[in-house]
Design a protein around this motif. Structure first.
Motif, short mmCIF file in Angstrom:
data_model
loop_
_atom_site.label_atom_id
_atom_site.label_comp_id
_atom_site.label_asym_id
_atom_site.label_seq_id
_atom_site.Cartn_x
_atom_site.Cartn_y
_atom_site.Cartn_z
N UNK A 199 10.27 15.19 2.82
CA UNK A 199 11.28 14.33 3.39
C UNK A 199 11.07 14.23 4.94
N UNK A 200 10.03 14.36 5.59
CA UNK A 200 9.83 14.16 6.86
C UNK A 200 9.17 12.92 7.39
N UNK A 201 9.34 11.82 6.56
CA UNK A 201 8.67 10.75 6.86
C UNK A 201 9.71 9.78 6.36
N UNK A 202 10.14 8.62 7.26
CA UNK A 202 11.05 7.73 7.11
C UNK A 202 10.55 6.34 7.25
N UNK A 203 10.89 5.33 6.23
CA UNK A 203 10.55 3.91 6.50
C UNK A 203 11.80 3.17 6.69
N UNK A 204 11.81 2.59 7.99
CA UNK A 204 13.01 1.58 8.35
C UNK A 204 14.39 2.55 8.25
N UNK A 232 -2.16 15.92 2.85
CA UNK A 232 -1.41 16.53 3.59
C UNK A 232 -0.20 15.39 3.81
N UNK A 233 -0.75 14.07 3.87
CA UNK A 233 0.46 13.10 4.00
C UNK A 233 1.37 13.19 2.86
N UNK A 234 0.93 13.25 1.71
CA UNK A 234 1.52 13.49 0.56
C UNK A 234 2.72 14.69 0.64
N UNK A 235 2.28 15.88 1.21
CA UNK A 235 3.03 16.94 1.08
C UNK A 235 4.09 16.57 2.30
N UNK A 236 3.86 16.19 3.58
CA UNK A 236 4.61 15.80 4.40
C UNK A 236 5.72 14.82 3.66
N UNK A 292 0.82 -1.07 0.18
CA UNK A 292 -0.14 -0.14 -0.02
C UNK A 292 0.87 1.30 0.02
N UNK A 293 0.45 2.30 -0.59
CA UNK A 293 1.26 3.48 -0.72
C UNK A 293 1.37 4.22 0.56
N UNK A 294 2.41 5.04 1.04
CA UNK A 294 2.67 5.40 2.22
C UNK A 294 1.53 6.58 2.49
N UNK A 295 1.24 7.43 1.48
CA UNK A 295 0.16 8.43 1.96
C UNK A 295 -1.15 7.71 2.11
N UNK A 296 -1.57 6.72 1.44
CA UNK A 296 -2.87 6.21 1.63
C UNK A 296 -2.91 5.45 3.03
N UNK A 297 -1.92 4.66 3.44
CA UNK A 297 -1.50 4.16 4.69
C UNK A 297 -1.74 5.15 5.74
N UNK A 298 -1.07 6.25 5.75
CA UNK A 298 -1.31 7.38 6.79
C UNK A 298 -2.75 8.03 6.93
N UNK A 299 -3.29 7.88 5.96
CA UNK A 299 -4.61 8.35 6.04
C UNK A 299 -5.80 7.27 6.57
N UNK A 300 -5.72 6.18 6.13
CA UNK A 300 -6.43 5.05 6.42
C UNK A 300 -6.15 4.80 7.79
N UNK A 301 -5.00 4.92 8.55
CA UNK A 301 -4.62 4.57 9.72
C UNK A 301 -4.97 5.78 10.62
N UNK A 302 -5.38 6.93 10.13
CA UNK A 302 -5.73 8.15 10.66
C UNK A 302 -4.40 8.72 11.54
N UNK A 303 -3.37 8.60 11.15
CA UNK A 303 -1.97 9.08 11.57
C UNK A 303 -2.09 10.62 11.17
N UNK A 304 -2.39 10.72 9.68
CA UNK A 304 -2.54 11.90 9.29
C UNK A 304 -3.80 11.92 8.64
N UNK A 305 -4.86 13.12 9.08
CA UNK A 305 -6.14 12.77 8.67
C UNK A 305 -6.30 13.20 7.13
N UNK A 306 -5.69 13.89 6.06
CA UNK A 306 -6.07 13.83 4.77
C UNK A 306 -4.68 13.40 3.96
N UNK A 307 -5.06 12.59 2.98
CA UNK A 307 -4.13 12.03 2.25
C UNK A 307 -3.32 13.11 1.49
#
Length: 89
Positions: free
Chosen positions: A26-31, A18-22, A1-16
């Motif tokens: 470069x403010x999000x890292x995976x592993x 906004x998740x894409x912009x963040x 699943x795409x990162x921005x979609x996961x953040x929205x569905x999990x409600x860590x970030x309210x809007x997709x």
């Protein structure tokens, strides 16, 4: 699943958007690696999200396409939460 979609569905970030912009800032890292909004998220990945003053580290427990608000917290486990400056009192 795409990162921005996961953040929205999990409600860590309210809007997709906004998740894409963040993510694109470069403010999000995976592993430990900086991730783009289109990066794939898998179970057991560690996400580090840097909001303004707050850094949140979570572990991905499960991935679902849709979820209810009450069940969204079951998608991840908070590993660490820190603040650059602690204004809470």
């Amino acid at each position: 699943m795409r990162l921005d979609k996961y953040l929205k569905i999990s409600r860590l970030i309210k809007r997709r958007t906004v998740a894409k912009e963040i993510a694109d800032q470069g403010r999000i890292s995976i592993n430990g690696k900086v991730a783009k909004s289109s990066s794939d998220v898998s179970t057991n990945d560690e996400l580090e999200v840097r909001f303004g003053n707050k850094t949140l580290t979570v572990k991905v427990l499960k991935i679902v396409e849709t979820t209810k608000k009450e069940a969204s917290a079951d998608m991840y486990e908070v590993l660490h939460e820190s603040y650059a400056q602690d204004f809470r009192q």
